[in-house]
Design an enzyme around this catalytic site. Structure first.
Site, short mmCIF file in Angstrom:
data_model
loop_
_atom_site.label_atom_id
_atom_site.label_comp_id
_atom_site.label_asym_id
_atom_site.label_seq_id
_atom_site.Cartn_x
_atom_site.Cartn_y
_atom_site.Cartn_z
N CYS A 2 0.74 -1.15 -0.15
CA CYS A 2 0.07 0.12 -0.14
C CYS A 2 0.84 1.31 -0.06
O CYS A 2 2.17 1.42 0.23
CB CYS A 2 -0.83 -0.10 1.42
SG CYS A 2 -1.92 -1.65 1.47
N ARG A 27 1.13 1.41 -5.85
CA ARG A 27 1.42 0.46 -4.91
C ARG A 27 0.41 -0.22 -4.47
O ARG A 27 0.03 -1.00 -3.65
CB ARG A 27 2.12 1.22 -3.74
CG ARG A 27 3.63 1.79 -3.97
CD ARG A 27 4.10 2.31 -2.87
NE ARG A 27 4.40 1.32 -1.71
CZ ARG A 27 5.31 0.75 -1.52
NH1 ARG A 27 6.65 0.81 -2.31
NH2 ARG A 27 5.53 -0.11 -0.37
N TRP A 74 -3.97 -1.57 -1.27
CA TRP A 74 -3.91 -2.98 -2.01
C TRP A 74 -4.47 -3.97 -1.00
O TRP A 74 -3.81 -4.15 0.11
CB TRP A 74 -2.64 -3.41 -2.56
CG TRP A 74 -2.64 -4.70 -3.19
CD1 TRP A 74 -2.86 -4.68 -4.62
CD2 TRP A 74 -2.43 -6.05 -2.87
NE1 TRP A 74 -2.75 -5.91 -5.04
CE2 TRP A 74 -2.44 -6.82 -4.10
CE3 TRP A 74 -1.95 -6.66 -1.70
CZ2 TRP A 74 -2.17 -8.10 -4.02
CZ3 TRP A 74 -1.92 -8.05 -1.62
CH2 TRP A 74 -2.00 -8.67 -2.80
N ASN A 100 0.86 -0.17 6.06
CA ASN A 100 1.26 -0.91 4.88
C ASN A 100 1.77 -2.38 5.64
O ASN A 100 2.60 -2.17 6.46
CB ASN A 100 2.22 -0.36 4.18
CG ASN A 100 3.07 -1.17 3.22
OD1 ASN A 100 2.48 -2.22 2.70
ND2 ASN A 100 4.21 -0.87 2.59
N GLY A 101 1.23 -3.37 5.18
CA GLY A 101 1.68 -4.73 5.88
C GLY A 101 0.84 -5.46 6.32
O GLY A 101 -0.46 -5.31 6.04
N GLU A 484 8.04 -14.58 -19.79
CA GLU A 484 7.94 -13.03 -19.64
C GLU A 484 6.87 -12.55 -20.43
O GLU A 484 6.07 -11.57 -20.17
CB GLU A 484 9.18 -12.60 -19.64
CG GLU A 484 9.21 -11.13 -19.50
CD GLU A 484 9.03 -10.54 -18.10
OE1 GLU A 484 8.35 -9.49 -18.00
OE2 GLU A 484 8.50 -11.31 -16.96
N LYS A 488 3.47 -10.66 -19.14
CA LYS A 488 3.18 -9.43 -19.49
C LYS A 488 1.60 -9.07 -19.89
O LYS A 488 1.26 -8.41 -19.67
CB LYS A 488 4.31 -8.83 -20.47
CG LYS A 488 5.57 -8.31 -19.79
CD LYS A 488 5.36 -7.16 -18.96
CE LYS A 488 6.21 -7.22 -17.73
NZ LYS A 488 6.09 -8.35 -16.82
N GLU A 491 -1.00 -9.81 -17.15
CA GLU A 491 -0.89 -8.90 -16.26
C GLU A 491 -1.79 -7.59 -16.59
O GLU A 491 -2.40 -6.99 -15.98
CB GLU A 491 0.46 -8.43 -15.95
CG GLU A 491 1.34 -9.18 -15.14
CD GLU A 491 2.92 -8.76 -14.85
OE1 GLU A 491 3.24 -8.66 -13.62
OE2 GLU A 491 3.49 -8.16 -15.73
N LYS A 608 3.04 -2.52 -7.53
CA LYS A 608 4.50 -2.78 -8.09
C LYS A 608 5.10 -3.33 -6.97
O LYS A 608 5.94 -4.06 -7.23
CB LYS A 608 4.82 -1.34 -8.16
CG LYS A 608 6.12 -1.03 -8.69
CD LYS A 608 6.10 -1.38 -10.43
CE LYS A 608 7.47 -1.20 -10.81
NZ LYS A 608 7.26 -2.05 -12.04
#
Length: 613
Positions: A2, A27, A74, A100-101, A484, A488, A491, A608
């Protein structure tokens, strides 16, 4: 994961908080909120969804408060609803907290506080914190800082906190424990944020809190303490960032801008880690790299894919057995201990919780650990866990889907593998020199791809707006690039995509193929070219539409006949090809997502920096 912002000073706090949250929205963007203190009251406004919804709620509301905290979320505990949005408050609405956490023992604390009469309004773990602080503040003579200190003694987990209280209107308390938090120093004003981009417009003087530290910010200054309450002496550092680096600079999305920054990123890494003739990792100690018998790479997501390319390079160029592990799995099934093992943790943010935890475990279970980090953030937590780091030198990456940081990680592995090859005399000097000369050609070749293929890829993307499944195949060093490319696409476009070693198609995945499932094949000249072409023919026989990533001027007529669409890249040595083959895949994912009208920079459910397990 977050985003946290805090401010205390002489200016209206609201606009500073909102602009900071804008810069941290990558974030998390499930919900957002701010809390300020005005006229002896905490004023809290929250909104579900992206930050625009919070702006809408605040329109027409005058608020001149000069202290406040903000948060973009988030979701971990509790659905992304407004009642779960931060800031969270105590029952009396006097204490506001953003976090955050994860608080691991929140259920136990929640039941204890409920029995005391505290009312819970959310499903989150965070809400226990304002209630605990409020409970300690009922003790006569208790100060806010001490109440926070006593509260964090009760908490288990990883967390960063920013706290305000209506009864202490000139104090902002911040706490760090296994989640990033940085302070900013201005003239009569002070800031906090979970990442530096929120601070860049306001100050260049910053100080990153260490784990187990807390700070009291007032209009008069900043006091820093450890969790035992001891005052600490710390000195801010000066950032060399320019605010322009976090702007789009005319590009439609940050992701597209960052794709176009890759030639510069490669040039910077070449200039940093290669001299005229040889790899130049003089910053890495002999003690770390000498007599290495095994390497283990620990990473997550895109960084894990970079690690797979790294494995190929380290084994091929330096002759060192290498294994690549998902950090989230490594902790629960660690391999047997082998002497002289170099452990490399790869994390673009330097804050990835699983990677950090795996590195910490290696630090404690080995008698002589050798720990190396590859990161884009030289001020992040990983720098305190490992012995030394290799810096990506990518500049800040805002788009949630990694592009330029992936390319930078690949460059880091090329340079490290060459350095080890040189130290171990594993390759002839002439071969090392030839590879370095090849690497030096890559920036201009990437520019050539961007100039010549983007328009073609944009046109091609129109044809896949309704596609529901994609398959990517590659072999050898380009198999990780297939992975990858698939990541991408899924995502940012939300199209189901999978990457496979091309030879594995006939062992199951080929059952998925029909005219509605496009197959992207990476077929670069080299040791596995004919094999990939053969596997592509198998897909063609099942009516799949074939898209080929292959070399300009070296594409045999057979390949032109097999592929329905060609996305050519310049011909290079197979060993160097991943740096080029990934570029069309990034562009294809970007343009398909943009054509579908999706939020490319902030895809749903992602963030992110993954700072929770």
């Amino acid at each position: 994961m977050c985003g946290i912002v805090g401010y205390i000073g002489t200016q209206p706090a609201r606009e500073i908080l909102l602009s900071g949250l804008e810069r941290l929205e990558y974030r998390g963007y499930d919900s957002a909120g701010i809390a300020t203190i005005l006229d002896g009251e905490v004023r809290c406004v929250r909104a579900q969804g992206k930050l625009d919804n919070l702006y809408e709620k605040l329109q027409g509301v005058v608020n001149t408060a000069q202290i406040g905290i903000g948060h973009t979320r988030w979701a971990t505990h509790g659905k992304p609803e407004e009642y779960n949005a931060h800031p969270h408050m105590d029952t009396a609405n006097r204490v506001a907290v953003v976090q955050n956490g994860i608080i691991e023992n929140y259920l136990e604390l929640r039941e204890e506080l409920k029995k005391k009469g505290y009312e819970f309004r959310s499903d989150t773990d965070t809400e226990v914190i304002p209630h605990l602080i409020a409970d300690f503040l009922t003790i006569p003579g208790m100060e806010l800082l001490v109440a926070v200190q006593k509260t964090i003694e009760r908490l288990s987990g990883a967390f960063a906190l920013a706290i305000i209280c209506a009864d202490y209107a000139d104090e902002l308390i911040v706490v760090r424990q296994q989640a990033p938090l940085t302070l900013g120093f201005g003239q009569g004003e002070f800031f906090c944020a979970s990442d530096i981009p929120a601070l860049v417009p306001h100050t260049r003087a910053v100080l990153t809190l260490e784990n187990g530290e807390m700070a009291k910010l007032t209009p008069l200054g900043v006091e820093i303490y450890n969790f035992q309450g001891d005052r600490l002496k710390k000195v801010p550092r000066t950032l060399d960032w320019n605010p322009v680096v976090v702007e789009k600079q005319g590009f439609r999305h940050f992701m597209l801008k960052e794709i176009y920054e890759q030639p510069s990123v490669v040039r910077t890494n070449l200039a940093t880690y290669l001299n005229q003739d040889n790899p130049d990792f003089r910053n890495l100690s002999e003690q770390l790299l000498d007599n290495v018998e095994q390497i283990q790479i620990i990473a997550c997501g895109t960084s894990w894919h970079a690690g797979l390319v790294g494995k190929y390079l380290l084994e091929t160029l330096a002759g060192i057995p290498t294994r690549v592990e998902y950090a989230s799995e490594f902790r629960y099934a660690p391999p047997p201990l082998v002497p002289n093992t170099l452990t490399i943790g790869v994390t673009q943010s330097g804050e990835t919780a699983d990677t950090l935890a795996a590195l910490e475990m290696e630090k404690h279970r080995r008698s002589n650990p050798r720990l190396l980090g590859i990161t884009n953030r030289g001020d992040s937590t990983i720098t305190h866990v490992v012995d030394q780091i290799i810096h990506n030198h990518s500049g800040i990456e805002i788009g949630v889907a990694a592009t330029k940081t992936f390319t930078a990680q690949l460059m880091n592995f090329y340079c490290l593998a060459l350095d080890l090859a040189y130290r171990r005399s594993y390759l002839p000097h002439g071969q090392i020199e030839a590879i370095i000369n090849g690497l030096r050609q890559l920036p201009s070749l990437i520019e050539q791809i961007l100039e010549s293929t983007e328009e073609c890829i944009e046109e091609l993307a129109h044809q896949f707006v309704e596609t529901q499944n994609f398959i990517f195949i590659g072999r050898g060093i380009n198999f990780p690039i297939a992975l990858e490319g698939a990541l991408k696409l899924k995502e940012i476009s939300y199209i189901h995509a999978e990457g496979y070693p091309a030879g594995e198609m006939k062992h199951g995945p080929i059952a998925l193929l029909d005219a509605k499932v496009p197959v992207v094949a990476i077929a670069m000249p080299g040791s596995v070219y004919e094999k990939v072409i053969s596997n592509a023919q198998e897909a063609k026989a099942r009516d799949a539409r074939l898209i080929g990533i292959t070399a300009i001027n070296e594409t045999p007529r057979e390949a032109e006949q097999i592929f329905d669409d060609l996305l050519p890249v310049p011909a290079v040595d197979e060993l160097l090809s991943p740096i080029l083959t990934v570029i069309p895949l990034q562009l294809m994912a970007y343009h398909i997502a943009a054509r579908r009208g999706l939020d490319v920079d902030q895809p749903r459910n992602l963030a992110k920096s993954v700072t929770v397990e």
